[in-house]
Each structure stands twice: as structure tokens, then as C-alpha cells.
Design an enzyme around this catalytic site. Structure first.
Site, mmCIF file in Angstrom:
data_model
loop_
_atom_site.group_PDB
_atom_site.id
_atom_site.type_symbol
_atom_site.label_atom_id
_atom_site.label_comp_id
_atom_site.label_asym_id
_atom_site.label_seq_id
_atom_site.Cartn_x
_atom_site.Cartn_y
_atom_site.Cartn_z
ATOM 1 N N SER A 185 -44.880 -37.900 -59.385
ATOM 2 C CA SER A 185 -43.705 -37.062 -59.622
ATOM 3 C C SER A 185 -42.571 -37.931 -60.170
ATOM 4 C CB SER A 185 -43.327 -36.329 -58.334
ATOM 5 O OG SER A 185 -42.368 -35.315 -58.584
ATOM 6 N N GLU A 315 -49.599 -27.518 -60.948
ATOM 7 C CA GLU A 315 -48.462 -28.261 -60.398
ATOM 8 C C GLU A 315 -47.371 -27.351 -59.827
ATOM 9 O OE1 GLU A 315 -47.974 -31.621 -60.373
ATOM 10 O OE2 GLU A 315 -49.191 -32.494 -61.979
ATOM 11 N N HIS A 409 -48.651 -29.454 -57.111
ATOM 12 C CA HIS A 409 -47.946 -30.733 -57.156
ATOM 13 C C HIS A 409 -48.030 -31.430 -55.801
ATOM 14 C CE1 HIS A 409 -44.948 -33.308 -59.086
ATOM 15 N NE2 HIS A 409 -44.199 -33.272 -58.006
#
Length: 488
Positions: A185, A315, A409
Site C-alpha cells: 500500500s 483491492e 487490499h
């Protein structure tokens, strides 16, 4: 059992158990407060005697996650000023030449630390790697663009930590010439950014769910600075913010971040802020960052560094499903959000035609997954490979059974670290597949040790991607390539 290692700044005492020695909370820079607040990091003061490194050190100032993310994402807050510290797990401090992996955590440049339980490097050390996890300054302290202060202070912290590794990791059994930097991330975006700078501090890089498209123009970053300063009643400068305690800044910082994420309006926040839906990110300051990382990679930066890059298949479900936002989205809101984030005008309609069974929430998730993660990862991989860089690509496709998350995610983190918690209410649910963790963790170790994760390399023509799933993995040529081509 204790173990003592001598670093450039003093000796540290760690603990040994089950064949792994851990040194926790080791300072790599001085506390970034007082006279050092909003300045570039400087080395820690040397100490006499032996410093205990048996517990995680202080974490950088940050907000707590709000519900429901406080249940899904661990983020311990440890008080104290000495927050620029790192943790080292080694199979043997007396060894030599071991591969090294340095982890840069995610958290939208405002949350996270190296002390999050899933990031324990114990299982990397078990498998012959010296693993390091780091803290860096977050939010306003690390990333606000402040006249009178160097920009990108959080990135400068990351570089200082990598310099500490270069200078000290041999004392822990590691080889400073065999360093892999990896992150997810905001950490993955940091990895790609560092890759574009050709620092010479690492030879391999793994970017998980973070490519090279995120960087604010200075004028856009100043819009965020001015808004926060106005709410705090201070001048929009380093001197103005320095008059406010970090803890008093965080509620205002969090409120602005929530507004940018909920409605990324380029008219209010600037196009480069709205594009990432994050209020505080690295800034194109013309000093450390002169160009967007993906542009630097396209010009050949980083081509001497091996790159493993990838994403999860779904995600953006993390940000829409557990919060309930997906259920209340309308077609009109999908249009507003995608337009604000700079998604090309024809994309939403094309995706609607290509995915007719998806409602507005799922459609927005599919579009923004590609806009922020999958397509930028392909761009970075293609640029790196076209410049002659050795490149591999992956997709994490196993869907969580919890909270309608899918392959969302951050879901891959426990698999990469071989550290599945089995939390029945967590991201991966009560019985995540250990065999998948075995394969994914093994690939990361192999890449760090030998420069090959175990599948065919990526090139812009074939676009081979290793898809991690359960019960088995599969190498696929350009998965969902028809969607990807819409962005060309």
C-alpha cells in the site's frame, strides 16, 4: 537467552528463542521532535553500555482507525518520542552474508508501524533471512508540504533506515549487498518511489499494492496544508504547525483525510491529491522527487534493481464493503467519484458494459482497483522491463470469506509473512489456507535470496502474471487484459 550486538551508535541486547534472535525498537535516527521536528532525520545520539532491545519501540503519532477498520486492521500505538526505530530478526547474529529484507509498512501515509503483529519477521528469519521492519514519520509530521521545512520527511526517514541497514546489518548476520526492500500500500508506493531514485541502497524491490502513480504537485499539497492550518488557527508553515502539539493536529488531519477520501474533488484539493484520494502523500518537491516515479521508471530509473510487483484482485473492496458504503452508492456517485479521481471519461461506461452484473458499489470497486492498483502496477512493470530491468508480476486472488471482502487490499499480508492469525473476524477469516501462505512466503524468500520467485519473468508483450490462489497457483498472460487495455 540474550544476545548482544554492537551497532554504530552503541550495543543492543536482543532475545533468542526457537532459533531466531530479535532486536526490537532499535533507534536509527534521533527523535523527530523539539528542535528536530519537521527537519530531515539525523543520526541518534550514541549511548554507553548495552541498550535493551526486547520490546517494540514508540510508534509515530497517528490517528486510531475508525470502525469497522479498528476490528479488521491492527495498529498498536506505543507512546514515546523515540519513534524512528526499527526491528531486526536474524537466524544468527554471528553469521555472515545472509539475505536481508527491509519492510516498509502501509497505512495511507498516516497509519501503521513496524510493530504491527502480522509484520513479525520471525518466520523470515526462520527461513534464513535477516528481516527488518521500520517506523517512519506519518501524516503532517512526515508528509505535509510545509514552507520552511524539507518535504517528504517520511521518505527521508525511510532512506535513513536503509542507510542504517547498510552500515549495521552485517553485525546481525546480514549482507548489506543483498538487501531487498518490500512494502505494501503506502509502503509499496514508497518502494516504487525509492526504486525510482537509484539510491544504491538495495538490489531488489517488492511493491505490493502500490505502484508509481502517486505524488502530489506542490501547489495541490499546499491546498491541504492551508486547509488544515485554517482549522487549527495557525500559519500554513512549518513554524505555524510547530506551535501545535502533534496530538492536537491529528483530529484535524484525520477529518481532512476523510473528506478527501469520501469525495476526491480536484477543484478543492487539486487534481494530484484527488487522483489518489489521499490527503498527504509524497510531494514533487524538485529536490528529492523531481518526477513521478512511474515517469522515472519509464526513463530507465531503477533498471539495475530486480522488481517483483503486484496487487490483489479486488483491492478496493476493503474500502467499500465492510463500511457499508457499497450498499448506498448510486450510479451518479460512481460518476462523481471516478471523475474526481481523474478516471478517463469513457471508462465507467465501458466497465458497466463489460460487467453488467455489478451494482454501483461493486462497479466502483472494480474501476478503482484498476485505477489505483492494477493498471499502475502494469505500467510500472512494463516500464521497468522495457528498460532492461528483471521484472516479475503477481496477483493475489484468494477471496476472504469475511465481510464480503473478496481478494481485498492488505489480505495478502499474513500470507507473505507466513503469519496467519486465524482471527474469525479478521481480514482472512478463521481458516485461511496455510498452503497458500507456504507458497507465497517461499516465493518472497526465494526472490530475496536468489533473485527469482519461481515463475517466468514479466515482459510487456506476454505480461505473464503469477496468480496466487487456493488450491493452486497459475501463471496467466495478462489477466483481465481487455479491461486493462481500456486505460492505454
Amino acid at each position: 537467552m540474550d544476545a548482544v550486538v554492537r551497532t554504530a551508535h552503541g550495543s543492543v541486547r536482543g532475545t533468542t528463542g526457537d532459533g531466531v534472535t530479535a532486536f526490537l525498537g532499535v533507534p536509527y535516527a534521533a527523535p523527530p521532535f523539539g528542535a528536530d521536528r519537521f527537519r530531515a532525520p539525523r543520526p541518534p545520539e550514541p549511548w554507553d553500555g548495552v541498550r535493551d532491545a526486547v520490546a517494540y519501540g514508540p510508534t509515530a503519532p497517528k490517528p486510531a482507525y475508525t470502525r469497522p477498520y479498528d476490528r479488521l486492521l491492527d495498529d498498536p500505538a506505543i507512546p514515546g518520542d523515540d519513534c524512528l526505530n526499527l526491528n531486526v530478526w536474524t537466524p544468527d547474529p554471528g553469521a555472515a552474508g545472509l539475505p536481508v529484507m527491509v519492510w516498509i509498512h502501509g497505512g495511507a501515509f498516516r497509519n501503521g508501524s513496524g510493530a504491527i503483529p502480522v509484520y513479525s519477521g520471525r518466520n523470515f528469519a526462520r527461513d534464513g533471512v535477516v528481516c527488518v521492519t521500520i517506523n517512519y514519520r506519518l501524516g503532517v509530521e512526515g508528509f505535509a508540504h510545509l514552507p520552511g521545512a524539507p518535504s517528504n520527511r517520511g521518505l527521508l526517514d525511510q532512506i535513513a533506515a536503509l542507510e542504517w541497514v547498510r552500515d549495521n546489518i552485517a553485525a546481525f548476520g546480514g549482507d548489506p549487498g543483498r538487501v531487498t526492500v518490500f512494502g505494501e500500500s503506502a509502503g509499496g508506493m514508497s518502494v516504487t518511489t525509492l526504486l525510482s531514485l537509484d539510491l544504491g541502497l538495495f538490489g531488489r524491490a517488492i511493491a505490493q499494492s502500490g505502484a508509481g502513480g502517486i505524488a502530489q504537485d506542490p501547489d495541490d499539497a499546499l491546498l491541504v496544508t492551508r486547509e488544515m492550518a485554517a482549522r487549527l488557527g495557525v500559519a500554513p508553515t512549518a513554524e505555524g504547525f510547530a506551535a501545535i502539539d502533534p496530538a492536537a493536529i491529528i483530529p484535524v488531519q484525520a477529518a481532512v483525510a476523510a473528506e478527501v477520501a469520501a469525495m476526491p474533488d480536484p477543484g478543492r484539493w487539486g487534481a494530484t491529491t484527488a487522483a489518489g484520494a489521499m490527503s498527504l502523500t509524497p510531494v514533487l518537491d524538485g529536490e528529492l522527487l523531481a518526477r513521478r516515479p512511474e515517469d522515472a521508471l519509464a526513463a530507465g530509473a531503477g533498471r539495475g534493481t530486480d522488481l517483483l510487483i503486484g496487487y490483489t484482485a479486488e483491492e478496493f473492496r476493503l474500502f467499500l464493503m465492510p463500511s457499508g458504503i457499497a450498499a448506498v452508492l448510486t450510479e451518479e456517485l460512481v460518476g462523481l467519484v471516478t471523475a474526481g479521481m481523474g478516471v478517463p471519461r469513457g471508462i465507467p461506461a465501458a466497465y458497466r458494459d463489460r460487467h453488467p452484473g455489478q451494482g454501483p458499489g461493486e462497479l466502483l470497486s472494480t474501476i478503482i482497483t484498476d485505477a489505483l492498483f492494477r493498471v499502475p502496477a502494469h505500467r510500472a512493470a512494463a516500464a521497468h522491463a522495457a528498460s532492461g530491468g528483471r521484472t516479475w508480476m503477481y496477483e493475489f486472488a484468494w477471496p476472504s470469506p469475511n465481510h464480503d471482502l473478496g481478494a481485498c487490499h492488505a489480505l495478502e499480508l499474513g500470507f507473505v509473512f507466513d503469519n496467519l492469525s486465524g482471527d474469525p473476524d479478521g481480514l482472512s477469516g478463521p481458516n485461511p489456507p496455510q498452503a497458500l501462505a507456504d507458497r507465497m512466503h517461499r516465493a518472497w524468500v526465494a526472490f530475496a535470496a536468489d533473485g527469482d520467485p519461481g515463475w517466468a519473468r514479466f515482459d510487456p508483450s506476454s505480461r505473464l502474471v503469477n496468480v496466487f490462489d487456493d488450491p493452486s497457483d497459475e501463471v496467466v498472460a495478462d489477466p483481465r487484459g481487455d479491461d486493462r487495455k481500456l486505460w492505454d
